[in-house]
Write an enzyme that holds these catalytic residues in place. Structure first.
Site, PDB file in Angstrom:
ATOM      1  N   GLY A   1       0.830  -1.199   0.000  1.00 26.27           N
ATOM      2  CA  GLY A   1       0.000   0.000   0.000  1.00 26.27           C
ATOM      3  C   GLY A   1       0.860   1.243   0.000  1.00 26.27           C
ATOM      4  O   GLY A   1       1.611   1.478   0.955  1.00 26.27           O
TER       5      GLY A   1
ATOM      6  N   TRP B   1       0.129   7.155   4.139  1.00 22.70           N
ATOM      7  CA  TRP B   1       0.634   6.514   5.350  1.00 22.70           C
ATOM      8  C   TRP B   1       1.564   5.360   5.019  1.00 22.70           C
ATOM      9  O   TRP B   1       2.652   5.237   5.600  1.00 22.70           O
ATOM     10  CB  TRP B   1      -0.536   6.063   6.209  1.00 22.70           C
ATOM     11  N   GLY B   2       1.195   4.510   4.077  1.00 27.15           N
ATOM     12  CA  GLY B   2       2.047   3.384   3.723  1.00 27.15           C
ATOM     13  C   GLY B   2       3.395   3.829   3.197  1.00 27.15           C
ATOM     14  O   GLY B   2       4.444   3.298   3.568  1.00 27.15           O
TER      15      GLY B   2
ATOM     16  N   TYR C   1      -0.312  11.707  -3.271  1.00 29.74           N
ATOM     17  CA  TYR C   1      -0.583  11.493  -1.844  1.00 29.74           C
ATOM     18  C   TYR C   1       0.249  12.379  -0.919  1.00 29.74           C
ATOM     19  O   TYR C   1      -0.225  12.797   0.139  1.00 29.74           O
ATOM     20  CB  TYR C   1      -0.339  10.026  -1.484  1.00 29.74           C
TER      21      TYR C   1
ATOM     22  N   GLY D   1      -2.340   4.994  16.625  1.00 28.10           N
ATOM     23  CA  GLY D   1      -1.985   6.115  17.470  1.00 28.10           C
ATOM     24  C   GLY D   1      -2.035   7.414  16.697  1.00 28.10           C
ATOM     25  O   GLY D   1      -2.286   7.424  15.487  1.00 28.10           O
TER      26      GLY D   1
ATOM     27  N   LYS E   1     -12.585   6.452  15.943  1.00 23.80           N
ATOM     28  CA  LYS E   1     -12.287   7.884  16.081  1.00 23.80           C
ATOM     29  C   LYS E   1     -12.540   8.612  14.768  1.00 23.80           C
ATOM     30  O   LYS E   1     -12.783   9.831  14.768  1.00 23.80           O
ATOM     31  CB  LYS E   1     -10.861   8.098  16.592  1.00 23.80           C
TER      32      LYS E   1
ATOM     33  N   ARG F   1      -8.428  13.485   6.572  1.00 26.00           N
ATOM     34  CA  ARG F   1      -9.445  13.529   5.511  1.00 26.00           C
ATOM     35  C   ARG F   1     -10.845  13.355   6.090  1.00 26.00           C
ATOM     36  O   ARG F   1     -11.814  13.841   5.517  1.00 26.00           O
ATOM     37  CB  ARG F   1      -9.145  12.476   4.443  1.00 26.00           C
TER      38      ARG F   1
END
EC number: 1.1.1.94
Length: 338
Positions: A9, A13-14, A50, A141, A196, A260
């Site tokens: 991915g 983040w990946g 990204y 986290g 969350k 997002r």
């Protein structure tokens, strides 16, 4: 001694986690299903769709061949949208089986499966045979990719039933700006990470409507109570929800324009339709699908989640944001604790 890690991915983040691991001296193969993205990252060391403006480590290897990424890896990190985890993990399982390969499975995904309401670790253990995995570790986290890319101080949790595996992952990721704690409460870590995003949509909507800090603090506090109630109904440790995977992740996601989910809520509060928001976001808004799953799951388990229910009405029933806020405020009075 370096460890080969396959990161599946190449979103924000990946790709940033892959870059961090490379920076830490690990051998990393980052997999993307998009050939154009692979070419861009290998030739220009950028990922403009990204992470615009960020330059990746030049020795980070990016590939669209999952077999190449997984070969000889001792750790496989999944960072794909929740809706893709079944397909991607099944594909990875076939390769692991063919290679007679046993790896530590790690995921940094924040969502629940539609209809089954299963957590990501549950899906991974169903798709990847036990003979090909020694443990599953959950990374969660308060951690925006944009801030990690800038080397902002970041603390997260590595949660696993296998404490040795959690410590192994902790050592792989830790450096001067990225600190990892271990935890054995996988259920709490995954519910906190997923739910969350729902509250972040609500917080963004409040901002879009012009509400102030009092309203946002109230939403986050009562939202955390809902998250904790649902997680505890599955056996989660309540202390997890006042840690990094709970209140920590909630704060960063519900207060930042880097989220997002917050941005989606903000646009809803400004009067845009959900479809307009989805069409312009360009990335998966995990909280939208998670809201549906959590709403249905709460009904099945008889868990009171009025904020989640209200956000569900906005997203799926076309309710007007101000009207659901009025409805929440006019609920019958009750004790805060108990």
């Amino acid at each position: 001694m370096t460890t080969k890690i396959a990161v599946l991915g190449a979103g924000s983040w990946g790709s940033v986690l892959a870059n961090l691991l490379t920076e830490n001296g690990q051998t990393v193969a980052l997999w993307s299903h998009k050939a154009s993205q692979v070419e861009e990252m290998n030739q220009h060391h950028t990922n403009q769709a990204y992470m615009p403006g960020f330059e990746y480590q030049h020795n980070l290897v990016v590939t669209d061949d999952m077999a190449e990424a997984i070969k000889d890896a001792s750790v496989v990190l999944f960072v794909v949208p929740t809706k893709a985890i079944r397909e991607v993990s099944a594909q990875a399982a076939k390769l692991l089986i063919a290679n007679h390969q046993k790896v530590t499975i790690v995921h940094a995904i924040k969502g629940l499966e539609q209809e089954t309401y299963k957590r990501v670790s549950e899906m991974l253990t169903e798709e990847i045979p036990s003979a090909n995995r020694d443990a599953v570790v959950v990374l969660s986290g308060p951690s925006h990719a944009e801030d990690v890319a800038k080397k902002d101080i970041t603390l997260i949790t590595a949660a696993s039933l296998n404490e040795d595996a959690a410590r192994k992952v902790q050592k792989l990721f830790m450096n001067s700006y990225f600190r990892v704690y271990t935890n054995t409460d996988v259920i709490g870590a995954e519910f906190g990470a997923a739910l969350k995003n729902i509250i972040a949509i609500g917080a963004g909507a409040l901002h879009g409507l012009g509400y102030g800090d009092n309203a946002k603090a109230a939403l986050m506090t009562r939202g955390l109570a809902e998250i904790s109630r649902l997680g505890q109904s599955f056996g989660a440790n309540p202390l997890t929800f006042i840690g990094l995977s709970g209140v920590g992740d909630l704060i960063v996601t519900a207060t930042s324009s880097n989220s997002r989910n917050w941005r989606a809520g903000n646009e809803l509060g400004q009067g845009k339709s959900l479809q307009e928001v989805i069409d312009t976001m360009g990335m998966v808004i995990e909280g939208v699908a998670t809201t549906k799953a959590a709403h249905e799951l709460a009904i099945k388990r008889h868990v009171d989640m009025p904020i989640t229910d209200a956000i569900y009405d906005v997203l799926y029933n076309g309710a007007e944001v101000r009207s659901v806020i009025t409805g929440l405020m006019q609920r019958e009075g009750r004790a805060e604790i108990g």
